[in-house]
Design an enzyme around this catalytic site. Sequence first.
Site, PDB file in Angstrom:
ATOM      1  N   GLU A  47       0.881  -1.125   0.095  1.00 56.20           N
ATOM      2  CA  GLU A  47       0.099   0.160  -0.035  1.00 56.20           C
ATOM      3  C   GLU A  47       0.636   1.265  -0.010  1.00 56.20           C
ATOM      4  O   GLU A  47       0.724   2.213  -0.772  1.00 56.20           O
ATOM      5  CB  GLU A  47      -0.846   0.093   1.342  1.00 56.20           C
ATOM      6  CG  GLU A  47      -1.947  -1.284   1.275  1.00 56.20           C
ATOM      7  CD  GLU A  47      -1.151  -2.285   2.306  1.00 56.20           C
ATOM      8  OE1 GLU A  47      -0.351  -2.521   1.958  1.00 56.20           O
ATOM      9  OE2 GLU A  47      -1.837  -2.459   3.246  1.00 56.20           O
ATOM     10  N   CYS A  78      -0.492   1.009   7.886  1.00 52.99           N
ATOM     11  CA  CYS A  78      -0.623   1.636   6.451  1.00 52.99           C
ATOM     12  C   CYS A  78      -1.955   2.170   6.612  1.00 52.99           C
ATOM     13  O   CYS A  78      -2.039   3.414   5.984  1.00 52.99           O
ATOM     14  CB  CYS A  78      -0.951   0.357   5.651  1.00 52.99           C
ATOM     15  SG  CYS A  78       0.732  -0.548   5.026  1.00 52.99           S
TER      16      CYS A  78
END
Length: 137
Positions: A47, A78
């Site tokens: 990500e 994240c």
Amino acid sequence: MALRMAEEASQAGEVPVGAVLIDDSGQLLARDRNRVEQLHDVTAHAEIMVCTAASYALQGKYLPQCTLYVTLEPCVMCAGALKWFQLGRIVYGADDVKGGFRRLASDAVLHKRTACVGGCLAQESAALLRGFFQRRR
């Protein structure tokens, strides 16, 4: 495409997570995979890799016009970073029952305008992860 990136990660000895970032027009901005082992960097999650690449390409730090497709529910780290990128939408595959942000935090960790949907190709994503960890044991 994110599943293909996850397969590449697995072949490289990385936890099989892949991500793709698309803008509202459908243009591919970035695709990548986990690179934690390769880069010796615990923050090199798929990500983060795609959002960083897209931000650089777009010359802007915010991505409200973008959708992130990722094969595994983002972790808390994240999710926090995705908040600051101000993504328009996150679509993930398998739930992360041990480290997913929805178990350890809540949707409030994301930006208030970020939509989040889980379960997209969840079985395929989970199968990649199960296979990877079974081979490692």
